[in-house]
Design a protein around this motif. Structure first.
Motif, PDB file in Angstrom:
ATOM      1  N   VAL A   1      31.730  39.898  37.995  1.00  0.00           N
ATOM      2  CA  VAL A   1      33.199  39.907  37.851  1.00  0.00           C
ATOM      3  C   VAL A   1      33.630  39.095  36.614  1.00  0.00           C
ATOM      4  N   PRO A   2      33.150  37.821  36.453  1.00  0.00           N
ATOM      5  CA  PRO A   2      33.542  37.098  35.228  1.00  0.00           C
ATOM      6  C   PRO A   2      33.057  37.809  33.961  1.00  0.00           C
ATOM      7  N   ALA A   3      31.850  38.392  34.017  1.00  0.00           N
ATOM      8  CA  ALA A   3      31.325  39.084  32.843  1.00  0.00           C
ATOM      9  C   ALA A   3      32.238  40.253  32.467  1.00  0.00           C
ATOM     10  N   LEU A   4      32.649  41.001  33.482  1.00  0.00           N
ATOM     11  CA  LEU A   4      33.527  42.143  33.219  1.00  0.00           C
ATOM     12  C   LEU A   4      34.892  41.675  32.720  1.00  0.00           C
ATOM     13  N   ILE A   5      35.387  40.589  33.340  1.00  0.00           N
ATOM     14  CA  ILE A   5      36.693  40.066  32.892  1.00  0.00           C
ATOM     15  C   ILE A   5      36.599  39.642  31.431  1.00  0.00           C
ATOM     16  N   ALA A   6      35.467  39.000  31.107  1.00  0.00           N
ATOM     17  CA  ALA A   6      35.272  38.533  29.731  1.00  0.00           C
ATOM     18  C   ALA A   6      35.288  39.719  28.770  1.00  0.00           C
ATOM     19  N   VAL A   7      34.593  40.800  29.155  1.00  0.00           N
ATOM     20  CA  VAL A   7      34.558  41.991  28.307  1.00  0.00           C
ATOM     21  C   VAL A   7      35.947  42.604  28.229  1.00  0.00           C
ATOM     22  N   MET A   8      36.611  42.680  29.354  1.00  0.00           N
ATOM     23  CA  MET A   8      37.954  43.268  29.372  1.00  0.00           C
ATOM     24  C   MET A   8      38.929  42.432  28.557  1.00  0.00           C
ATOM     25  N   ASN A   9      38.794  41.111  28.651  1.00  0.00           N
ATOM     26  CA  ASN A   9      39.675  40.225  27.881  1.00  0.00           C
ATOM     27  C   ASN A   9      39.465  40.413  26.401  1.00  0.00           C
ATOM     28  N   LYS A  10      38.217  40.711  26.019  1.00  0.00           N
ATOM     29  CA  LYS A  10      37.925  40.873  24.607  1.00  0.00           C
ATOM     30  C   LYS A  10      38.569  42.160  24.096  1.00  0.00           C
ATOM     31  N   LYS A  11      38.473  43.168  24.959  1.00  0.00           N
ATOM     32  CA  LYS A  11      39.057  44.448  24.549  1.00  0.00           C
ATOM     33  C   LYS A  11      40.565  44.346  24.484  1.00  0.00           C
ATOM     34  N   SER A  12      41.118  43.638  25.438  1.00  0.00           N
ATOM     35  CA  SER A  12      42.569  43.497  25.438  1.00  0.00           C
ATOM     36  C   SER A  12      42.903  42.019  25.551  1.00  0.00           C
ATOM     37  N   THR A  13      43.328  41.491  24.450  1.00  0.00           N
ATOM     38  CA  THR A  13      43.582  40.055  24.433  1.00  0.00           C
ATOM     39  C   THR A  13      44.811  39.714  25.256  1.00  0.00           C
ATOM     40  N   VAL A  14      45.590  40.745  25.556  1.00  0.00           N
ATOM     41  CA  VAL A  14      46.772  40.491  26.372  1.00  0.00           C
ATOM     42  C   VAL A  14      46.345  40.273  27.813  1.00  0.00           C
ATOM     43  N   ALA A  15      46.640  39.130  28.279  1.00  0.00           N
ATOM     44  CA  ALA A  15      46.277  38.839  29.667  1.00  0.00           C
ATOM     45  C   ALA A  15      47.173  39.652  30.589  1.00  0.00           C
ATOM     46  N   VAL A  16      46.823  39.599  31.822  1.00  0.00           N
ATOM     47  CA  VAL A  16      47.604  40.361  32.800  1.00  0.00           C
ATOM     48  C   VAL A  16      49.050  39.870  32.787  1.00  0.00           C
ATOM     49  N   ALA A  17      49.943  40.830  32.740  1.00  0.00           N
ATOM     50  CA  ALA A  17      51.354  40.457  32.633  1.00  0.00           C
ATOM     51  C   ALA A  17      51.819  39.711  33.869  1.00  0.00           C
ATOM     52  N   PRO A  18      52.646  38.684  33.673  1.00  0.00           N
ATOM     53  CA  PRO A  18      53.123  37.966  34.848  1.00  0.00           C
ATOM     54  C   PRO A  18      53.944  38.904  35.736  1.00  0.00           C
ATOM     55  N   GLN A  19      53.792  38.728  36.999  1.00  0.00           N
ATOM     56  CA  GLN A  19      54.472  39.639  37.918  1.00  0.00           C
ATOM     57  C   GLN A  19      55.521  38.895  38.727  1.00  0.00           C
ATOM     58  N   LYS A  20      56.452  39.711  39.197  1.00  0.00           N
ATOM     59  CA  LYS A  20      57.440  39.143  40.108  1.00  0.00           C
ATOM     60  C   LYS A  20      56.773  38.935  41.456  1.00  0.00           C
ATOM     61  N   PRO A  21      57.202  37.915  42.188  1.00  0.00           N
ATOM     62  CA  PRO A  21      56.594  37.719  43.503  1.00  0.00           C
ATOM     63  C   PRO A  21      56.804  38.961  44.378  1.00  0.00           C
ATOM     64  N   ASN A  22      55.769  39.391  45.053  1.00  0.00           N
ATOM     65  CA  ASN A  22      55.902  40.537  45.951  1.00  0.00           C
ATOM     66  C   ASN A  22      55.683  40.087  47.390  1.00  0.00           C
ATOM     67  N   LEU A  23      55.610  41.078  48.268  1.00  0.00           N
ATOM     68  CA  LEU A  23      55.495  40.799  49.696  1.00  0.00           C
ATOM     69  C   LEU A  23      54.305  39.896  50.021  1.00  0.00           C
ATOM     70  N   PHE A  24      53.237  40.091  49.226  1.00  0.00           N
ATOM     71  CA  PHE A  24      52.014  39.327  49.486  1.00  0.00           C
ATOM     72  C   PHE A  24      52.176  37.848  49.124  1.00  0.00           C
ATOM     73  N   ASP A  25      53.169  37.562  48.212  1.00  0.00           N
ATOM     74  CA  ASP A  25      53.463  36.154  47.898  1.00  0.00           C
ATOM     75  C   ASP A  25      54.427  35.591  48.932  1.00  0.00           C
ATOM     76  N   VAL A  26      55.326  36.455  49.362  1.00  0.00           N
ATOM     77  CA  VAL A  26      56.408  35.988  50.238  1.00  0.00           C
ATOM     78  C   VAL A  26      55.896  35.679  51.650  1.00  0.00           C
ATOM     79  N   ILE A  27      55.051  36.570  52.175  1.00  0.00           N
ATOM     80  CA  ILE A  27      54.596  36.410  53.569  1.00  0.00           C
ATOM     81  C   ILE A  27      53.972  35.031  53.826  1.00  0.00           C
TER      82      ILE A  27
END
Lengths: 247, 738
Positions: free
Chosen positions: B355-381
């Motif tokens: 998983v870290p290896a893949l994330i590292a490769v994915m991060n290299k391909k796209s330097t844009v990190a995952v966009a911040p998200q609005k809290p959803n049901l999974f945060d609220v519960i």
């Protein structure tokens, strides 16, 4: 073409068309001669040992005294093991079989269709005891001939009730006694292999030992004939129910 | 820890290549996977009943029965009897079959006047054709208790051909061969099957098709659940890659080591699909939480934080499975545990490396990190639940106490089952055959009493006869058979009545008549020093099995003497044995799992008292689980026995993640409430996602054709929900008190 050619051709065709008939005729004669050898004596008395072996090699033994007169009168009286001593079987013409059990002091007639059943736990059936039946009840075909053997295929004649659909008999070419018989059940499956060890005594050939392998049961029987005596003048009285019950 | 995470990032390509290579190799091994559904083959060889059962099989030409039934036509016609003969011959030829019993291959003793007739009931070589003979045959057979209800139904519309299976042969293969043969024999009526082998064959078929049926649906559902939780490709892709690869590795390993897929190992892919996500979800979520930083730093930090709880969580899950290896004698359960541990190990190793290896490769391909998200049901519960545990403590506590109390009542109602027929849905081949067999025949489960003594001795034969009377005294054993029956019939034929003669010479002489009959090899040993009584049991209900085991063991013990030793075995006894092993597995594995988890959690928290408190949510879950089983009538069987320990193993992960994050807060010198708040923010969401993804996976087992697997899926879904909820509500109450 010469006349000689036509004669040769005709002879060849005749042999091809009628060869089986010629062989069949020979086969019948071989079977009759086999019967003659086996039942040349008037009567026979012997001590019989039966060694039964199951698929795991476990053995069981039985002993009996056997009297035989002609081709269709037999009396077996068991002598061992001790608790079976006195059990007697009387086989008479027309598939009549009586059994006597001394502990009960009475005889019972055994149903005729039991003749294809095991005789005394051996791999021989009541039918196997009556070797002469082959000549009467079976038609024969010579399927092979070597220097040492005739190989006959025996099939029951129409109307004859037999436990076998077919028997392949290997008959000694010199003395006409059977050496091996491969039997097939009524559904054509290979059933039993019976091997004979013949000896000559007093001008008669007799089976000193018989080995039977029941292929379906994976069971074997060795029958040994000792103290064999021929033509001692056995009376018909011996082969009666009254004598059966005598101990 | 930093060094490790740095190294993983540095070696990312090597890791990906290596994982790909191993996956290809394991996928190649998977082609050799074989299925073995024969639950009975996993019974303990050293067990006395199993040994006796096998010994009887070897000595008497088979111990287990395969039953082929022909139904729907009048049995007493030439055509039907010829068919019975044909089927008998064909089954006799099947490798692994010892003896075959049918109308055309069974022995009969008749007497008339001065005559005695011992021979086949119906002469296979001379089947009657005329109606008169057929009618008299019908009248004779239907009035004879040895044949009516055993080989032919009382209404003469069904007949059985019973094959005895030799020991140590593959029952499923034998049954499959028989089915192939039957498919080639034209018959206007219905062919039905009975006996343990047919249930095993059906199990085998189901196991093969099951994965292909349930796997993709479970896969899709978990993907949806992950997407709902993370709202991005990465959140779905990374956990699913981990899971799929670990499933391939595990199943490949089963094949590589020469093991077979069983009723239980068959559930491993679904379980891994549900469980394996758990670890990756926490890593992906941790990376997202740290995403404000430089992607590489975020990854390293996340790996550093998450590695310990992920490893610990996997260790507890493995301990849950290990409890079966230590606590169960059933090889099938132990194999399941062994490969589940391997699967979890693969999942966690892949989570840490891939998983870290893949994330590292994915991060290299796209330097844009995952966009911040609005809290959803999974945060609220989780936050709502935390608030509930802060502000409504008493109500919440009362709720859980009520759940526990109700569940305790349910626990008293819990039942057990080892009836293979119950595994199948109504209408299945097995159930259909079972209905005909139980309605028209004497049943299909053989029970044997072995008598070691002189078979010529009247006392021994009378003991056999008495034992048969005793057996028939139970409603569920309508039929028994032994040498004693034959001796009685012969004695009757000799004019002395239907009883065992009191003179051993008479018996010896009657035996002389029976010698050489094929049936004798199924009833007495060749040296006549041993024989068996055979009976058929119509029910496999637990109460019946318990009665049989208790009563028959007591009977053989109290009735054995110096002349004759008795011993009992048979399918009902083995099923009871299986049940006892299952119950022992349940008790031992639960005890071991609970102890291990308490120990580990105490070490993690650093206090035995707190360790005990930390496992509180899982204890409540367990009580609820068994309570539900009691109320819902879900019995403890070979599959549901796994639910308890698997629940501990997986459910404790929620606690570990929560406690671990709580501990971080404490180390950051936050107070208990702030630490709890932090723990909820950081691990609450992943617990909810993880819980729901596990539930989505295991709930798919409900589509299984096997009822125990359905039940296991539903039970695990229930326990995951309960343990997740208990973690997020009970644990804060426990931790804030520390």
């Amino acid at each position: 073409m010469s006349i000689r050619f036509y004669i040769t051709l005709l002879a060849t065709l005749l042999i091809l068309a009628g060869g089986n008939q010629l062989f069949a005729a020979d086969a019948g004669e071989i079977l009759i001669r086999m019967g003659d050898v086996l039942f040349a004596r008037q009567d026979q008395t012997s001590r019989v040992k039966m060694i039964l072996t199951d698929r795991n090699g476990n053995e069981r033994r039985r002993e009996a005294v056997a009297w035989q007169k002609g081709t269709n009168q037999h009396l077996f009286r068991f002598t061992a093991p001790a608790r079976e001593a006195g059990i007697a079987l009387l086989s008479l013409p027309d598939d009549v079989i009586y059994l006597y059990m001394p502990a009960y002091g009475r005889e019972r007639r055994v149903a005729s269709h039991m003749k294809s059943q095991s005789f005394a736990g051996t791999d021989l059936s009541y039918e196997d005891l009556e070797i002469q039946k082959y000549t009467e009840d079976f038609s024969a075909l010579l399927i092979e001939q070597t220097e040492t053997h005739y190989v006959l295929e025996l099939t029951p004649r129409p109307g004859v009730q037999s436990g076998y659909s077919r028997i392949i008999a290997f008959v000694n070419a010199e003395h006409y006694y059977p050496e091996t018989m491969k039997t097939f059940d009524r559904k054509g499956r290979e059933f039993k292999v019976i091997e004979y060890l013949f000896e000559k005594k007093d001008d008669y050939w007799y089976a000193r030992e018989v080995f039977i392998t029941n292929l379906s049961r994976d069971h074997k029987t060795r029958v040994v004939f000792d103290d064999v005596r021929f033509d001692t003048g056995l009376e018909d009285e011996i082969f009666t129910i009254r004598n059966l019950m005598w101990q | 820890m930093n060094a490790i995470s740095e190294r993983i990032v540095r070696l990312r390509y090597q890791i990906i290549i290596m994982v790909t290579a191993i996956t290809i190799m394991m996928a190649y091994f998977m082609k050799d996977l074989e299925v073995n559904a024969d639950v009975m083959s996993y019974l303990l060889e050293e067990d006395a009943s199993v040994q006796l059962f096998n010994q009887i099989g070897e000595t008497y030409g088979g111990n287990d029965m395969v039953i082929v039934g022909l139904e729907g036509c009048d049995v007493f016609t030439y055509k039907m009897l010829a068919l019975v003969s044909q089927v008998t011959d064909s089954i006799r030829e099947v490798p692994g079959i010892g003896y075959v019993t049918s109308l055309t291959s069974t022995m009969d003793i008749r007497s008339a006047g001065n005559g005695i007739d011992i021979g086949p009931l119906v002469d296979e070589f001379n089947i009657p054709e005329d109606q008169k003979t057929l009618d008299s045959l019908r009248a004779y057979i239907l009035s004879n208790p040895f044949f009516s209800g055993k080989l032919v139904s009382e209404d003469a519309t069904a007949t059985l051909v019973i094959g005895r299976i030799l020991p140590n042969v593959n029952r499923v293969e034998v049954m499959e061969n028989i089915e192939k043969i039957m498919a080639g024999i034209p018959f206007e009526g219905t062919v039905f099957y009975g006996g343990v082998p047919v249930t095993l064959m059906e199990l085998n078929r189901i196991l093969i098709g099951e994965l292909l049926k349930i796997g993709p649906v479970a896969f899709m559902l978990i993907c949806l659940m992950l997407y709902a939780g993370f709202r991005n490709f990465r959140g779905v892709f990374l956990p699913m890659v981990t899971v799929v690869v670990s499933i391939i590795w595990t199943m490949g390993l089963i094949a590589l080591l020469g093991y077979q897929v069983t009723l239980l190992t068959n559930t491993i892919p679904i379980l891994l699909l549900a469980l394996g996500n758990d670890y990756a979800i926490h890593v992906v979520h941790a990376v997202m939480v740290e995403q404000k930083m430089n992607p590489y730093k975020a990854l390293q930090r996340a790996v550093r934080y998450i590695m310990v709880p992920v490893v610990l969580a996997s260790v507890t899950t493995m301990l849950g499975f290990f409890s079966f290896i230590a606590g169960s004698k059933l090889e099938m359960i132990r194999e399941f545990a062994m490969f589940s541990i391997a699967g979890v190990l693969f999942s966690v190793v892949l989570t840490i490396l891939l998983v870290p290896a893949l994330i590292a490769v994915m991060n290299k391909k796209s330097t844009v990190a995952v966009a911040p998200q609005k809290p959803n049901l999974f945060d609220v519960i989780p936050e709502k639940l935390l608030a509930l545990s802060f502000y409504n403590r008493k109500k919440l506590l009362a709720f859980w106490v009520l759940i526990v109390l109700i569940s305790v009542v349910g626990i008293t109602r819990i039942s057990r089952s080892v009836d293979f027929v119950d595994y199948f849905k109504p209408g299945s081949v097995v159930r259909q055959g079972d209905v005909v067999l139980s309605e028209k025949f004497y049943g299909s489960n053989p029970i044997y009493i072995r008598f070691s003594g002189d078979m010529h001795h009247p006392e021994v034969l009378n003991m056999m006869s008495d034992a048969q009377d005793y057996m028939r005294g139970f409603d569920y054993i309508p039929y028994t058979y032994s040498l004693a029956d034959l001796i009685k019939q012969l004695n009757h034929a000799m004019g002395e009545g239907m009883h065992i003669p009191d003179d051993s010479e008479k018996i010896a002489q009657l035996w002389f008549l029976l010698d050489g009959q094929e049936v004798m090899e199924q009833l007495v040993k060749y040296d006549l020093q041993e024989g068996i009584v055979q009976g058929f049991v119509t029910s496999t209900e637990m109460q019946v099995l318990s009665e049989i085991e208790t009563n028959f063991n007591a009977y053989v013990k109290s009735h054995s003497n110096e002349n004759c030793q008795m011993a009992v075995t048979g399918v009902p006894i083995l099923l009871k044995q299986l049940d006892e092993n299952i119950v022992n597995s349940q008790v031992r594995s639960l005890a071991i799992a609970v102890l291990c988890v308490i120990l580990l959690t105490s070490l993690l928290i650093g206090s035995a008292k707190s360790g005990l408190l930390a496992v509180f949510p899982i204890m409540v879950t367990l009580v609820a689980l068994f309570g539900l089983m009691g109320f819902a009538g879900v019995p403890i069987d070979v599959a549901t026995v796994l639910a308890g320990s698997v629940t501990i193993g997986i459910g404790i992960d929620f606690s570990i993640h929560f406690i671990s994050r709580f501990g971080e807060g404490k180390r950051m010198r936050l107070d208990a409430r702030e630490s709890l708040d932090r723990a909820i923010r950081t691990s609450g969401k992943s617990i909810i996602i993880s819980m729901l993804s596990i539930v989505s996976g295991v709930v798919m087992m409900v589509f299984s054709s096997l009822i125990p697997v359905q039940r296991l899926g539903l039970l695990l879904a229930f326990t995951m929900l309960v343990s997740g909820m208990a973690t997020l509500t009970l644990l804060p109450m426990v931790l804030i008190k520390r």
